[in-house]
Design a protein around this motif. Structure first.
Motif, PDB file in Angstrom:
ATOM      1  N   GLY A  71       0.697  -0.943   0.133  1.00 40.51           N
ATOM      2  CA  GLY A  71       0.056  -0.029  -0.163  1.00 40.51           C
ATOM      3  C   GLY A  71       0.664   1.197   0.005  1.00 40.51           C
ATOM      4  O   GLY A  71       0.527   2.296  -0.573  1.00 40.51           O
ATOM      5  N   GLN A  72       2.029   1.122   0.632  1.00 39.87           N
ATOM      6  CA  GLN A  72       2.854   2.373   0.515  1.00 39.87           C
ATOM      7  C   GLN A  72       3.784   2.393  -0.634  1.00 39.87           C
ATOM      8  O   GLN A  72       3.961   3.607  -1.246  1.00 39.87           O
ATOM      9  CB  GLN A  72       3.833   2.171   1.766  1.00 39.87           C
ATOM     10  CG  GLN A  72       3.046   2.260   3.057  1.00 39.87           C
ATOM     11  CD  GLN A  72       3.778   1.993   4.433  1.00 39.87           C
ATOM     12  OE1 GLN A  72       5.238   1.549   4.177  1.00 39.87           O
ATOM     13  NE2 GLN A  72       3.535   1.977   5.311  1.00 39.87           N
ATOM     14  N   GLN A  73       4.133   1.423  -1.163  1.00 39.15           N
ATOM     15  CA  GLN A  73       5.155   1.124  -2.184  1.00 39.15           C
ATOM     16  C   GLN A  73       4.480   1.519  -3.595  1.00 39.15           C
ATOM     17  O   GLN A  73       4.926   2.336  -4.382  1.00 39.15           O
ATOM     18  CB  GLN A  73       6.215   0.078  -2.147  1.00 39.15           C
ATOM     19  CG  GLN A  73       6.975   0.062  -1.024  1.00 39.15           C
ATOM     20  CD  GLN A  73       7.953  -1.079  -1.079  1.00 39.15           C
ATOM     21  OE1 GLN A  73       7.865  -1.910  -1.802  1.00 39.15           O
ATOM     22  NE2 GLN A  73       8.650  -1.246   0.057  1.00 39.15           N
ATOM     23  N   LEU A  74       3.411   0.650  -3.908  1.00 42.47           N
ATOM     24  CA  LEU A  74       2.922   0.486  -5.258  1.00 42.47           C
ATOM     25  C   LEU A  74       2.412   1.692  -5.799  1.00 42.47           C
ATOM     26  O   LEU A  74       2.516   1.880  -6.977  1.00 42.47           O
ATOM     27  CB  LEU A  74       2.037  -0.515  -5.433  1.00 42.47           C
ATOM     28  CG  LEU A  74       1.610  -0.966  -6.492  1.00 42.47           C
ATOM     29  CD1 LEU A  74       2.864  -1.637  -7.377  1.00 42.47           C
ATOM     30  CD2 LEU A  74       0.764  -2.324  -6.557  1.00 42.47           C
ATOM     31  N   PRO A  75       1.484   2.722  -4.974  1.00 44.35           N
ATOM     32  CA  PRO A  75       0.984   3.665  -5.758  1.00 44.35           C
ATOM     33  C   PRO A  75       1.907   4.593  -6.216  1.00 44.35           C
ATOM     34  O   PRO A  75       1.824   5.290  -7.320  1.00 44.35           O
ATOM     35  CB  PRO A  75       0.136   4.363  -4.682  1.00 44.35           C
ATOM     36  CG  PRO A  75      -0.237   3.190  -3.577  1.00 44.35           C
ATOM     37  CD  PRO A  75       0.872   2.345  -3.740  1.00 44.35           C
ATOM     38  N   GLY A  76       3.127   4.921  -5.352  1.00 47.76           N
ATOM     39  CA  GLY A  76       4.336   5.895  -5.739  1.00 47.76           C
ATOM     40  C   GLY A  76       4.801   5.447  -6.909  1.00 47.76           C
ATOM     41  O   GLY A  76       5.357   6.144  -8.013  1.00 47.76           O
ATOM     42  N   ARG A  77       4.972   4.065  -6.923  1.00 50.40           N
ATOM     43  CA  ARG A  77       6.008   3.597  -8.261  1.00 50.40           C
ATOM     44  C   ARG A  77       4.950   3.521  -9.471  1.00 50.40           C
ATOM     45  O   ARG A  77       5.324   3.944 -10.634  1.00 50.40           O
ATOM     46  CB  ARG A  77       6.337   1.920  -7.861  1.00 50.40           C
ATOM     47  CG  ARG A  77       7.365   2.097  -6.843  1.00 50.40           C
ATOM     48  CD  ARG A  77       7.828   0.648  -6.370  1.00 50.40           C
ATOM     49  NE  ARG A  77       8.952   1.062  -5.395  1.00 50.40           N
ATOM     50  CZ  ARG A  77       9.795   0.118  -5.181  1.00 50.40           C
ATOM     51  NH1 ARG A  77       9.675  -1.084  -5.359  1.00 50.40           N
ATOM     52  NH2 ARG A  77      10.343   0.613  -3.981  1.00 50.40           N
ATOM     53  N   LEU A  78       3.449   3.369  -9.309  1.00 50.07           N
ATOM     54  CA  LEU A  78       2.778   3.284 -10.391  1.00 50.07           C
ATOM     55  C   LEU A  78       2.793   4.758 -10.916  1.00 50.07           C
ATOM     56  O   LEU A  78       2.682   5.078 -12.229  1.00 50.07           O
ATOM     57  CB  LEU A  78       1.322   3.131 -10.335  1.00 50.07           C
ATOM     58  CG  LEU A  78       0.945   1.613  -9.837  1.00 50.07           C
ATOM     59  CD1 LEU A  78      -0.224   1.193  -9.578  1.00 50.07           C
ATOM     60  CD2 LEU A  78       1.452   0.906 -11.374  1.00 50.07           C
ATOM     61  N   GLU A  79       2.760   5.735 -10.165  1.00 47.85           N
ATOM     62  CA  GLU A  79       2.818   7.344 -10.678  1.00 47.85           C
ATOM     63  C   GLU A  79       4.342   7.517 -11.396  1.00 47.85           C
ATOM     64  O   GLU A  79       4.022   8.096 -12.428  1.00 47.85           O
ATOM     65  CB  GLU A  79       2.793   8.175  -9.283  1.00 47.85           C
ATOM     66  CG  GLU A  79       1.705   8.150  -8.754  1.00 47.85           C
ATOM     67  CD  GLU A  79       1.648   9.092  -7.275  1.00 47.85           C
ATOM     68  OE1 GLU A  79       2.554   9.905  -7.150  1.00 47.85           O
ATOM     69  OE2 GLU A  79       0.789   8.742  -6.716  1.00 47.85           O
ATOM     70  N   VAL A  80       5.310   6.984 -10.708  1.00 43.00           N
ATOM     71  CA  VAL A  80       6.525   6.901 -11.482  1.00 43.00           C
ATOM     72  C   VAL A  80       6.507   6.229 -12.819  1.00 43.00           C
ATOM     73  O   VAL A  80       6.738   6.845 -14.008  1.00 43.00           O
ATOM     74  CB  VAL A  80       7.682   6.276 -10.804  1.00 43.00           C
ATOM     75  CG1 VAL A  80       8.948   6.254 -11.843  1.00 43.00           C
ATOM     76  CG2 VAL A  80       8.021   7.269  -9.255  1.00 43.00           C
ATOM     77  N   ALA A  81       6.040   4.977 -13.146  1.00 42.81           N
ATOM     78  CA  ALA A  81       5.958   4.181 -14.350  1.00 42.81           C
ATOM     79  C   ALA A  81       4.875   5.226 -15.117  1.00 42.81           C
ATOM     80  O   ALA A  81       5.058   5.439 -16.467  1.00 42.81           O
ATOM     81  CB  ALA A  81       5.296   3.044 -13.826  1.00 42.81           C
ATOM     82  N   ALA A  82       3.640   5.701 -14.637  1.00 43.21           N
ATOM     83  CA  ALA A  82       2.925   6.370 -15.583  1.00 43.21           C
ATOM     84  C   ALA A  82       3.619   7.783 -16.253  1.00 43.21           C
ATOM     85  O   ALA A  82       3.065   7.957 -17.228  1.00 43.21           O
ATOM     86  CB  ALA A  82       1.553   6.920 -14.521  1.00 43.21           C
ATOM     87  N   ARG A  83       4.553   8.342 -15.513  1.00 42.02           N
ATOM     88  CA  ARG A  83       5.209   9.575 -15.948  1.00 42.02           C
ATOM     89  C   ARG A  83       6.121   9.170 -17.034  1.00 42.02           C
ATOM     90  O   ARG A  83       6.710   9.809 -17.992  1.00 42.02           O
ATOM     91  CB  ARG A  83       6.134  10.027 -15.124  1.00 42.02           C
ATOM     92  CG  ARG A  83       5.347  11.001 -13.984  1.00 42.02           C
ATOM     93  CD  ARG A  83       6.021  11.639 -12.946  1.00 42.02           C
ATOM     94  NE  ARG A  83       6.233  10.998 -11.733  1.00 42.02           N
ATOM     95  CZ  ARG A  83       6.989  10.959 -10.918  1.00 42.02           C
ATOM     96  NH1 ARG A  83       7.962  11.968 -10.988  1.00 42.02           N
ATOM     97  NH2 ARG A  83       7.008  10.344  -9.901  1.00 42.02           N
TER      98      ARG A  83
END
Length: 131
Positions: free
Chosen positions: A32-44
């Motif tokens: 819950g802490q790691q994945l949302p931030g990483r998806l944001e990075v991937a989306a960029r």
């Protein structure tokens, strides 16, 4: 697998480079802490042409996005995708050409289809199945 190579021949870092080297880090109790931030990075990492295509198609009826997803779901079989979308196969063919024109990605290429589907999943979220 090199992702995001389609628009203008640009190469972007592979998606897996944004994730840790240890899968347990991504799948453990801190997902819950790691994945949302990483998806944001991937989306960029999604090229601007693909990002614009998704945003504009969502503002309309989403027909081109639905075509990409149905085509991928039909294992890149155009006739089956058209059947699932309840459209003529020539309409599906035309939509794929419009997608290629607008994104710079070739939907008949497995690598480009992977890029498009991942970008749609990240930026558009879940889509209802065609009725």
């Amino acid at each position: 697998l090199d992702l995001w190579r389609c628009p203008g021949g640009q190469w972007r870092p592979p998606l897996h480079e944004s994730f840790s080297r240890h899968p347990q880090d991504d799948l453990g109790r801190t997902v819950g802490q790691q994945l949302p931030g990483r998806l944001e990075v991937a989306a960029r990492l999604v090229p601007e042409a693909v990002r614009s295509f998704i945003a504009e198609d969502l503002e309309r009826d989403g027909a081109l996005i639905d075509t990409v997803l149905a085509y991928a779901d039909a294992d890149m079989n155009l006739a089956r995708a058209a059947q699932r979308l309840h459209i003529h196969v020539n309409t599906a063919r035309y939509r794929l050409s419009r997608i290629a024109e607008r994104t710079g990605c070739e939907p008949r290429s497995l690598a480009d289809m992977l890029d498009l589907v991942l970008a749609i999943k990240m930026l558009a979220g879940p889509r209802p199945a065609p009725s």
